[in-house]
Design a protein around this motif. Sequence first.
Motif, PDB file in Angstrom:
ATOM      1  N   TYR A   1      39.379  46.716  53.925  1.00 28.95           N
ATOM      2  CA  TYR A   1      38.403  46.915  52.855  1.00 28.95           C
ATOM      3  C   TYR A   1      37.099  47.436  53.421  1.00 28.95           C
ATOM      4  CZ  TYR A   1      41.538  43.879  50.249  1.00 28.95           C
ATOM      5  OH  TYR A   1      42.640  43.318  49.669  1.00 28.95           O
TER       6      TYR A   1
ATOM      7  N   LEU B   1      35.168  43.330  43.426  1.00 27.95           N
ATOM      8  CA  LEU B   1      35.611  44.629  43.915  1.00 27.95           C
ATOM      9  C   LEU B   1      35.057  45.757  43.050  1.00 27.95           C
ATOM     10  CD1 LEU B   1      39.047  45.494  45.333  1.00 27.95           C
ATOM     11  CD2 LEU B   1      38.155  46.965  43.536  1.00 27.95           C
TER      12      LEU B   1
ATOM     13  N   GLN C   1      35.400  50.067  42.541  1.00 25.33           N
ATOM     14  CA  GLN C   1      36.015  51.351  42.885  1.00 25.33           C
ATOM     15  C   GLN C   1      35.062  52.488  42.528  1.00 25.33           C
ATOM     16  OE1 GLN C   1      40.374  51.894  42.121  1.00 25.33           O
ATOM     17  NE2 GLN C   1      40.101  50.163  40.725  1.00 25.33           N
TER      18      GLN C   1
ATOM     19  N   ALA D   1      30.519  52.370  39.344  1.00 22.47           N
ATOM     20  CA  ALA D   1      31.646  51.742  40.000  1.00 22.47           C
ATOM     21  C   ALA D   1      32.201  50.672  39.066  1.00 22.47           C
ATOM     22  CB  ALA D   1      31.215  51.118  41.317  1.00 22.47           C
TER      23      ALA D   1
ATOM     24  N   PRO E   1      42.483  46.738  44.022  1.00 21.27           N
ATOM     25  CA  PRO E   1      41.976  47.693  43.037  1.00 21.27           C
ATOM     26  C   PRO E   1      42.972  47.896  41.889  1.00 21.27           C
ATOM     27  CG  PRO E   1      41.721  48.552  45.267  1.00 21.27           C
ATOM     28  CD  PRO E   1      42.584  47.334  45.372  1.00 21.27           C
TER      29      PRO E   1
ATOM     30  N   SER F   1      37.184  51.886  47.549  1.00 18.11           N
ATOM     31  CA  SER F   1      36.758  50.620  46.946  1.00 18.11           C
ATOM     32  C   SER F   1      36.070  49.780  48.006  1.00 18.11           C
ATOM     33  CB  SER F   1      37.948  49.855  46.353  1.00 18.11           C
ATOM     34  OG  SER F   1      38.866  49.497  47.373  1.00 18.11           O
TER      35      SER F   1
END
Length: 320
Positions: free
Chosen positions: A6, A195, A197, A234, A242, A271
């Motif tokens: 990540y 999270l 993206q 995002a 994701p 991400s």
Amino acid sequence: LSQAEYLNGSAASLGVLMGNIFTKSSGRGWRMRKRSLEIWPEWIKILNNYDPKLSIKKPLIKVAKSEAEKIVFERLLERKKNNDLHLLESEDIKKIFPDLSIKNYGGIVSSSDGRIDPISLQTSLKQALKNCKVKLMSHNIMNIKRNKSSDKYKWIIQQDNEDIIEADIVIICAAIETNALLHKIDYSIKMEPVLGQALRIKVDNMMINNWPGVLSVNNFNLIKVQKNELIIGATLEAGLTPSKDEFESMKTLDGIAPDWIRESEVLSQWSGLRAKPIGRPAPVLEEIEKGLIVASGHYRNGILLAPATAEWIEETIKKE
């Protein structure tokens, strides 16, 4: 979580500086945003010695998605009463984004907010640190413990290559990894990963060349980075995986994007994980005990709040 799996929050950041447009006008969050926006021009001037092109791309325009949000913008302008904020009418938004598939309620423009390239920023910061004779280490920190064998250095820091560093002051800025270090010395700060993206697309529309530094639409930020390229981001997602559905929702701006965005070529997507404090506001700025400082959990505002955070760390160290 390793960076091989990540990206951390900073590396995955869009670099959006949304400070003056912050709806509150009191409290710690507001003070930090205000102070950071004051310091950022000074930082840019210094960092231009390492990257002359580094700058804050301004302004930031936020499109109102409802009559209620338009009223929020009006009240914000009335409350703040500064020359950096201006209301936009629906006709103004149509000139910027004429084929937006949403009822237009106008918007607000902030001439002191915008966007800084996060990768260029981090590169120039590292160069500045080297110039200041700051030693940068590439090894992961595996353990922090109290140094009981020395009066001079209170802390022992162990790297994954088994090298040991002794230090009088330790500052933890490790985002979601913060507790992996703190629990070794019997501390814990509740944080959760969120999270996000983002994607970079190639578009065939000359309109974007006249766009502001950041155009915020339906809770997504659109950023022109090249003549025919846009970054969109995002998402806000729980967990570590994701979501394809969230990605599609982002690319379509939650269903209101025109065809030239929907059908665009995706050049890249990525991400990252943000650290969000649980039960307390972001960020966590705390001296847990003498010589042990935590400056972490900035959630979505790490780059924006970096100058004010650095200033707080400096002031805290001076008190030691």
